[in-house]
Write a protein that holds these residues in place. Sequence first.
Motif: not given
Length: 334
Positions: A247-253, A277-289
């Motif tokens: 929910q940090a980026a509206p209308h995104r997963l 956060h941050p943690l080594p080897n953790m990757h975060d993305y906000f996407v529609e699909r």
Amino acid sequence: MNLAVMVNLHARRGSERVGALVQRLFPRARLALTHSLEEARTWIDQQLRPNPPTLLLAGGGDGTITGLINAMREQGLALPAIGVLPLGTGNAWARVTGAPKPSVALRRLAALGGAPPPLRPFSLVSLDGRLAPFAGTGWDSEVLQDFKDQLSKFPPGPLRQANAGLRGYMGALFSRTIPRHLFGDSDLRVKVYNLGAPALTVDLRGNVVPLPRGETGALLYDGPVGIAGAATTPEFGFGFKAFPFAQAAPHRLSVRVYGASVSEATRNMFKLWRGEHPLPNMHDYFVERLRMDFNREVPFQMGGDIMGMRRSLEFSLAEESVRLVDWRRLGRAE
């Protein structure tokens, strides 16, 4: 309120007592005490379809709520406002909305005298034609299956009840899932492709920022994976903040891919649990699909229920959304 209430009697703390309290506090509510999703579907078809409720209270865990949402969607019903009564095991949605124990929740709702409760909107993850607050694969799916396998070995009664919560979950993690990866197969890899609008990410301070080279069609990640999934709510249940930026980026997963070894993950377990956060080897993305392609078949879960095996998973932001009773705000209003 046009109120309907369903209580899953197979939920960990599901009980006819909750149903009796509903009948006492809300004598005009349509009440169903169910033992299966099929019974819930029949109730939806016969009782809710002719006169859709404005508020549906659901007593159970995340799997119960997810099943209800999908059953109503399959029958072409618009989703009403939903109040989660925490009767399940993980209770992720119940925790994030601040749900108290069911007896307190019901009395607070009754005190409104028919006025609508405060609501909180949630987007939904779409995967394999189903909707859920979270879905994914990796160690989380394995732990869920190990937890259920371990629980099935206990006969019904106090011993099973004692191992049906966090204690049993952690027991399965340390006695089954972790040893299997330490001494067995741990070569899982994934390729992650962005299929929607340009992807976003979070910087070291947790701010949402554009992802370099995250355009439509881009390969976002190619490497080892322990956990991978998408969510619109911060928790997996038990207080595990698996998606702290949901929910940090509206209308995104909110999508996370954790590429560390199981030994590193074990050392960082409490940091992972708290969503640090941050943690080594953790990757975060906000996407529609987004699509994840694995190098072998993997089990995947939706809303805490194991759904089967896949070699490729395609997540998308659902067109539908849901409004949940915000029990925390309702409690503050007392």
